[in-house]
Scaffold this active site. Structure first.
Site, short mmCIF file in Angstrom:
data_model
loop_
_atom_site.label_atom_id
_atom_site.label_comp_id
_atom_site.label_asym_id
_atom_site.label_seq_id
_atom_site.Cartn_x
_atom_site.Cartn_y
_atom_site.Cartn_z
CG ASP A 93 -7.39 -2.38 -2.98
OD1 ASP A 93 -8.04 -1.69 -2.18
OD2 ASP A 93 -6.14 -2.44 -2.97
CG HIS B 249 -5.97 -2.21 0.63
ND1 HIS B 249 -5.36 -1.63 -0.46
CD2 HIS B 249 -5.33 -1.72 1.74
CE1 HIS B 249 -4.40 -0.81 -0.05
NE2 HIS B 249 -4.36 -0.86 1.28
CB SER C 169 -0.96 -0.04 1.20
OG SER C 169 -1.96 0.93 1.06
#
Length: 252
Positions: A200, A230, A103
């Site tokens: 996601d 995610h 991320s």
């Protein structure tokens, strides 16, 4: 817990950065976590197990304001966390590093590859959140939240992963502008293998696709995981991350 995994600290300015290291062969693996996450998460632990099983050096740490490191989260910026990452690489690791960024850690991994190109052997990004402060956070702010940031320097947004809201500061947004990568060639020439879930809801997979288009390396791949969210922490998804690392280490 073995002595090689005991938590240690590195002093960076006035902050103590908590980290764990395992000795082993090179290229070593460096894990960079995401926004408000820490080095005790599922992916970080899975990488520790794989590195131990394959006798590969491994380093993981918490940014300031995260996990076991000192500091307030509200004081953090992309530049601050990148500086901490660079210090970890410079002071705690030797030789080439296979950097795994999750991320926000994906964005920081890209910035690290630009700052230390000779130290980064390859990149693996997981739900890469390139430029997320501008691409995702700022557009999502409500009129009230924008007014709160203007008046108080911070607004508190609900989180899908925490009972308490998380702060978005003017400092974070303003600093993000100084670290934007998309919209211009990204001068990274090592292998970059990107993984992203099609489901996601936090960072759309199109962010990884656009990042891929701007990276100059000839070896840039994007793997989309059907129904992947995610976190990409299911056993099959963790196996895919490990398979990606295996391919990159075999090519070293």
């Amino acid at each position: 817990m073995s002595p090689s995994q005991l938590e240690n600290t590195l002093l960076y300015g006035d902050k103590k950065l908590a980290y764990r290291q395992q000795p082993g062969s090179q290229p070593g693996v460096l894990f960079l976590g995401g926004f408000r996450s820490d080095m005790s998460g599922t992916k970080a632990k899975s990488l520790a197990d794989w590195c131990r099983a394959t006798d590969r050096a491994y380093t993981r740490f918490d940014y300031s304001g995260h996990g076991a490191s000192s500091g307030e989260f509200e004081d953090g910026t992309i530049s601050r966390w990148l500086g901490e990452t660079t210090a970890i690489v410079d002071q705690l690791t030797t030789g080439p590093q296979l950097v795994v960024g999750s991320s926000m850690g994906g964005w920081i991994a890209l910035l690290l590859a630009l700052a230390r190109p000779r130290r980064v052997h390859a990149l693996v990004t997981i739900a890469c959140a390139t430029d997320f402060t501008e691409r995702l956070v700022r557009p999502a702010l409500t009129v009230i939240q924008r007014a709160q940031i203007e008046a108080h320097g911070v607004a508190y947004l609900p989180s899908n992963y925490d009972h308490s809201p998380y702060p978005i500061t003017r400092r974070l947004l303003d600093d993000g502008l100084q670290n934007l990568l998309l919209g211009q060639p990204i001068s990274i020439h090592c292998a970059v293998h990107m993984l992203h879930g099609e489901a996601d809801k936090d960072v759309p997979w199109q962010i990884s696709r656009e990042t891929l288009e701007w990276i100059e390396s000839d070896d840039v791949q994007l793997t989309l995981i059907k129904e992947g969210d995610h976190r990409l922490s299911k056993p099959t998804e963790l196996n895919l991350i490990i398979e990606t690392l295996n391919r990159l280490t075999l090519s070293s």
